[in-house]
Write a protein that holds these residues in place. Structure first.
Motif, PDB file in Angstrom:
ATOM      1  N   PRO A  94      20.025  -5.474   6.302  1.00 22.89           N
ATOM      2  CA  PRO A  94      18.624  -5.182   6.632  1.00 22.89           C
ATOM      3  C   PRO A  94      17.925  -6.326   7.352  1.00 22.89           C
ATOM      4  CG  PRO A  94      19.107  -4.507   4.386  1.00 22.89           C
ATOM      5  CD  PRO A  94      20.304  -5.265   4.866  1.00 22.89           C
ATOM      6  N   ILE A  95      18.201  -7.560   6.930  1.00 22.20           N
ATOM      7  CA  ILE A  95      17.549  -8.712   7.569  1.00 22.20           C
ATOM      8  C   ILE A  95      17.999  -8.845   9.013  1.00 22.20           C
ATOM      9  CG2 ILE A  95      17.478 -11.237   7.579  1.00 22.20           C
ATOM     10  CD1 ILE A  95      17.190 -11.232   4.631  1.00 22.20           C
TER      11      ILE A  95
ATOM     12  N   ILE B 170      16.157  -6.351  10.987  1.00 30.08           N
ATOM     13  CA  ILE B 170      14.770  -6.794  11.190  1.00 30.08           C
ATOM     14  C   ILE B 170      14.703  -7.824  12.313  1.00 30.08           C
ATOM     15  CG2 ILE B 170      12.872  -8.079  10.130  1.00 30.08           C
ATOM     16  CD1 ILE B 170      13.616  -6.772   7.477  1.00 30.08           C
TER      17      ILE B 170
ATOM     18  N   ALA C  12      15.060  -6.141  15.619  1.00 25.28           N
ATOM     19  CA  ALA C  12      13.795  -5.493  15.975  1.00 25.28           C
ATOM     20  C   ALA C  12      12.784  -6.518  16.469  1.00 25.28           C
ATOM     21  CB  ALA C  12      13.244  -4.741  14.764  1.00 25.28           C
ATOM     22  N   ALA C  13      12.748  -7.688  15.802  1.00 25.05           N
ATOM     23  CA  ALA C  13      11.834  -8.756  16.234  1.00 25.05           C
ATOM     24  C   ALA C  13      12.189  -9.250  17.629  1.00 25.05           C
ATOM     25  CB  ALA C  13      11.882  -9.911  15.238  1.00 25.05           C
TER      26      ALA C  13
ATOM     27  N   GLY D 233      15.792  -8.317   2.183  1.00 24.22           N
ATOM     28  CA  GLY D 233      15.761  -7.578   3.436  1.00 24.22           C
ATOM     29  C   GLY D 233      15.135  -6.199   3.264  1.00 24.22           C
TER      30      GLY D 233
ATOM     31  N   LEU E 168      11.350  -6.669   2.733  1.00 24.97           N
ATOM     32  CA  LEU E 168      10.645  -6.953   3.991  1.00 24.97           C
ATOM     33  C   LEU E 168      10.532  -5.700   4.847  1.00 24.97           C
ATOM     34  CD1 LEU E 168      12.210 -10.413   4.974  1.00 24.97           C
ATOM     35  CD2 LEU E 168       9.921  -9.972   4.070  1.00 24.97           C
ATOM     36  N   THR E 169      11.596  -4.881   4.833  1.00 20.31           N
ATOM     37  CA  THR E 169      11.556  -3.634   5.597  1.00 20.31           C
ATOM     38  C   THR E 169      10.450  -2.712   5.077  1.00 20.31           C
ATOM     39  OG1 THR E 169      13.946  -3.780   5.981  1.00 20.31           O
ATOM     40  CG2 THR E 169      12.900  -1.648   6.341  1.00 20.31           C
ATOM     41  N   GLU E 170      10.330  -2.601   3.764  1.00 20.36           N
ATOM     42  CA  GLU E 170       9.287  -1.754   3.180  1.00 20.36           C
ATOM     43  C   GLU E 170       7.895  -2.289   3.500  1.00 20.36           C
ATOM     44  OE1 GLU E 170      10.286  -1.779  -0.910  1.00 20.36           O
ATOM     45  OE2 GLU E 170      12.051  -0.480  -0.695  1.00 20.36           O
TER      46      GLU E 170
ATOM     47  N   MET F 125       7.019  -4.183   6.048  1.00 23.73           N
ATOM     48  CA  MET F 125       6.756  -3.982   7.484  1.00 23.73           C
ATOM     49  C   MET F 125       6.358  -2.530   7.759  1.00 23.73           C
ATOM     50  SD  MET F 125       9.835  -6.195   9.224  1.00 23.73           S
ATOM     51  CE  MET F 125       9.533  -5.420  10.791  1.00 23.73           C
TER      52      MET F 125
END
Length: 250
Positions: A49-50, A53, A56-57, A230, A233-235, A237
């Motif tokens: 997940p990280i 992320i 995506a960044a 991860g 942080l996804t949740e 975001m």
């Protein structure tokens, strides 16, 4: 007793019986259950997940033309992925080399006759004849031996060849002390022997080594924490994006 359990005899298995066993347990070879390509192995490094992320960044930074941030984040992601990729790729190559190391033919008693067959066709219950220079095709119990010494450094690290003789040992006997047993992947240095095959393929000691080489190591507490972070942080975001979107619409 062991011969009876394997439904064999001092004259070996019959050809038809061996074919039935081979169909039931599979060929005597070491291989991964799933063949993974280099591309597939590399792409699997981006499941975290990280990492997603960070990708995506990178895309957002590039879209906003913030090239410096995009390049830095992308370099970190690619570097981490390459490091993990090379570690797993090396492990897979090691397992393939083990497989190549034991690809040969062996002398086996079938229907009371000595025949030469591919190692992949050997099954539990086969009687294999070994002599100096032979590579041992599977794990087996020594039933006859004459000045028989085996080099098993590949498994135990022992410097000198070990004498193998018929006999019965306790079940708790360590691998290095099993003087009545020969193991797949080792080789005969001296003498001759007749061996009853007991285990083949991934069930052998050599096969277990190859299996462990292809396994991903257990997830550590740190890796588990990173994975949970991860997802968290996804949740966060996702909630922030929805919140900002509705705030701007309002």
């Amino acid at each position: 007793k062991l011969t009876q359990e394997l439904e064999s005899s001092s004259n070996g298995l019959g050809q038809k019986a061996a074919e039935v066993i081979l169909q039931r347990i599979g060929p005597n070879r070491i291989q991964s259950k799933v063949q993974i390509t280099s591309l597939g192995l590399f792409l699997s490094q981006f499941k975290s997940p990280i990492v997603l992320i960070l990708i995506a960044a990178t895309l957002i930074s590039a879209f906003l033309k913030d090239w410096i941030d995009a390049i830095i984040v992308l370099a970190i992601v690619i570097g981490s992925a390459l490091l993990s990729f090379f570690q797993e790729y090396s492990a897979n190559n090691a397992a393939q080399k083990l497989n190549q190391h034991i690809s040969f033919k062996s002398n086996v008693l079938r229907d009371s006759e000595l025949v030469t067959i591919q190692t992949e066709s050997i099954v539990p219950g086969d009687i294999v004849l070994l002599s100096a220079g032979s590579l041992i095709p599977a794990d087996g119990r020594v039933i006859e031996a004459s000045d028989f010494f085996v080099n098993q450094a590949v498994l135990t690290g022992e410097t000198f060849p070990v004498e193998k003789i018929p006999g019965v040992l306790p079940e708790q006997t360590s691998l290095a002390e099993r003087t009545n047993t020969v193991f797949m992947g080792t080789n005969v240095r001296n003498g001759t022997a007749k061996v009853l095959i007991v285990q083949t393929g991934l069930q052998t000691a050599f096969g277990q080594v190859a299996r462990r080489l292809t396994f991903r190591p257990p997830e550590t507490e740190f890796e588990h924490g990173i994975r949970r972070l991860g997802f968290l942080l996804t949740e966060i975001m996702f909630v922030l994006v929805l919140g900002i979107f509705f705030f701007n619409m309002f």
